[in-house]
Design a protein around this motif. Structure first.
Motif, PDB file in Angstrom:
ATOM      1  N   LEU A 188      22.892  12.155 -22.676  1.00  0.00           N
ATOM      2  CA  LEU A 188      22.942  13.568 -23.026  1.00  0.00           C
ATOM      3  C   LEU A 188      21.954  14.319 -22.148  1.00  0.00           C
ATOM      4  O   LEU A 188      20.786  13.931 -22.041  1.00  0.00           O
ATOM      5  N   VAL A 189      22.418  15.382 -21.508  1.00  0.00           N
ATOM      6  CA  VAL A 189      21.575  16.146 -20.577  1.00  0.00           C
ATOM      7  C   VAL A 189      21.584  17.611 -20.987  1.00  0.00           C
ATOM      8  O   VAL A 189      22.461  18.077 -21.707  1.00  0.00           O
ATOM      9  N   ASN A 190      20.610  18.334 -20.491  1.00  0.00           N
ATOM     10  CA  ASN A 190      20.518  19.758 -20.808  1.00  0.00           C
ATOM     11  C   ASN A 190      19.992  20.541 -19.603  1.00  0.00           C
ATOM     12  O   ASN A 190      18.905  21.129 -19.653  1.00  0.00           O
ATOM     13  N   PRO A 191      20.745  20.563 -18.501  1.00  0.00           N
ATOM     14  CA  PRO A 191      20.295  21.316 -17.323  1.00  0.00           C
ATOM     15  C   PRO A 191      20.354  22.818 -17.579  1.00  0.00           C
ATOM     16  O   PRO A 191      21.106  23.284 -18.438  1.00  0.00           O
ATOM     17  N   ALA A 192      19.564  23.566 -16.841  1.00  0.00           N
ATOM     18  CA  ALA A 192      19.610  25.026 -16.955  1.00  0.00           C
ATOM     19  C   ALA A 192      20.988  25.514 -16.523  1.00  0.00           C
ATOM     20  O   ALA A 192      21.538  25.047 -15.527  1.00  0.00           O
ATOM     21  N   ILE A 193      21.564  26.447 -17.275  1.00  0.00           N
ATOM     22  CA  ILE A 193      22.916  26.910 -16.965  1.00  0.00           C
ATOM     23  C   ILE A 193      22.962  27.632 -15.623  1.00  0.00           C
ATOM     24  O   ILE A 193      24.024  27.725 -14.995  1.00  0.00           O
ATOM     25  N   ALA A 222      16.168  14.293 -24.477  1.00  0.00           N
ATOM     26  CA  ALA A 222      16.056  13.712 -25.819  1.00  0.00           C
ATOM     27  C   ALA A 222      16.301  14.742 -26.910  1.00  0.00           C
ATOM     28  O   ALA A 222      16.624  14.378 -28.050  1.00  0.00           O
ATOM     29  N   GLU A 223      16.170  16.036 -26.583  1.00  0.00           N
ATOM     30  CA  GLU A 223      16.321  17.068 -27.614  1.00  0.00           C
ATOM     31  C   GLU A 223      17.779  17.377 -27.953  1.00  0.00           C
ATOM     32  O   GLU A 223      18.054  18.038 -28.965  1.00  0.00           O
ATOM     33  N   VAL A 224      18.710  16.914 -27.148  1.00  0.00           N
ATOM     34  CA  VAL A 224      20.121  17.203 -27.401  1.00  0.00           C
ATOM     35  C   VAL A 224      20.605  16.368 -28.591  1.00  0.00           C
ATOM     36  O   VAL A 224      20.411  15.152 -28.631  1.00  0.00           O
ATOM     37  N   GLN A 225      21.252  17.022 -29.536  1.00  0.00           N
ATOM     38  CA  GLN A 225      21.759  16.369 -30.736  1.00  0.00           C
ATOM     39  C   GLN A 225      23.284  16.440 -30.783  1.00  0.00           C
ATOM     40  O   GLN A 225      23.886  17.398 -30.283  1.00  0.00           O
ATOM     41  N   VAL A 226      23.906  15.421 -31.369  1.00  0.00           N
ATOM     42  CA  VAL A 226      25.367  15.386 -31.481  1.00  0.00           C
ATOM     43  C   VAL A 226      25.776  15.184 -32.937  1.00  0.00           C
ATOM     44  O   VAL A 226      24.970  14.765 -33.773  1.00  0.00           O
ATOM     45  N   ARG A 227      27.060  15.476 -33.189  1.00  0.00           N
ATOM     46  CA  ARG A 227      27.632  15.289 -34.518  1.00  0.00           C
ATOM     47  C   ARG A 227      28.875  14.407 -34.389  1.00  0.00           C
ATOM     48  O   ARG A 227      29.816  14.752 -33.684  1.00  0.00           O
TER      49      ARG A 227
END
Length: 247
Positions: free
Chosen positions: A165-170, A193-198
């Protein structure tokens, strides 16, 4: 007359390109995790030396995507996963590069590899994820995939992988022709690590059908106006030619 003709021609051209973009958004109204695209054009002055521009043509700028989250849809399928908030799943694109998507409708193929609905391998921390035959599979909120093996009880659940899981700047990513996002610098985004899934849920498309349809109608009217200007330029040119013949 050539100035009016070519100015109207560039305007009509970019109206058509914008309509194509909006039509693509509408076509993906039901596509899991789809991000709607904006279109934008502006006037670009043409200069010959110093002074004011002699004319202004239409110019298309780089389109961007809308990153507002789509609606959450409960499916109760253990391999359906939706990202809660910001972030992306990492997948292996058809060219072998790492790319990112919000579509979490995954499935396991005959070899045990976890793939997207388009058949792309889903990446974990160490590469493509393989899931052995099992009686039950579960995806935790942190992306950890656990299974209960065949002929095992629920107490025997073991971890078999973890979604990358990644969270690059848009502002640092762009959408390719394949609908996947990549970083502009060509590098792979680090694990976030801060990205959460359901688990058991999917994120729907964030396309607003009413807005897209309204924009298409507006662009159609603009296109008609540009065509009328071109027609007027043609008529004026013909009248000018007649006057020259009479003289």
């Amino acid at each position: 007359m050539d100035k009016a003709l070519f100015i109207a021609m560039t305007g009509a051209k970019h109206n058509m390109l914008a309509q194509t973009n909006r039509a693509n958004n509408l076509a993906n109204l039901s596509t899991t995790g789809f991000r709607a695209d904006f279109e934008q054009s502006r006037s670009m002055g043409v200069y010959y030396g110093d002074g004011q521009p002699t004319r202004a043509y239409a110019l298309t700028e780089s389109p961007r995507s809308e990153f507002t989250p789509g609606p959450m849809i409960t499916t109760n399928n253990p391999l359906d996963v939706a990202i809660h908030g910001e972030g992306f799943f990492a997948v292996q694109a058809s060219d072998g590069t790492e790319a990112y998507t919000r579509a979490g409708n995954f499935a396991v193929d005959a070899t045990g590899m976890l793939r997207t609905a388009n058949g792309l391998p889903v990446l974990g921390d160490g590469g493509p994820i393989n899931i052995p035959e099992n009686k039950k599979v579960n995806v935790g909120s942190d992306g950890i995939i656990s299974i209960v093996g065949q002929d095992q009880g629920p107490e025997a659940m073991v971890e078999v992988g973890r979604l990358k899981l990644v969270n690059p700047a848009i502002t640092a990513i762009e959408k390719g022709d394949d609908g996947l996002f990549r970083q502009r610098d060509g590098l792979n985004a680090p694990v976030a690590a801060e990205v959460q899934v359901r688990g058991g849920m999917l994120e729907g498309s964030n396309v607003n059908a009413v807005d897209e349809f309204t924009q298409i109608l507006s662009l159609a009217r603009q296109y008609e106006m540009q065509v009328k200007v071109m027609k007027s330029a043609e008529e004026n040119s013909a009248a000018s030619a007649q006057l020259l013949q009479m003289s």
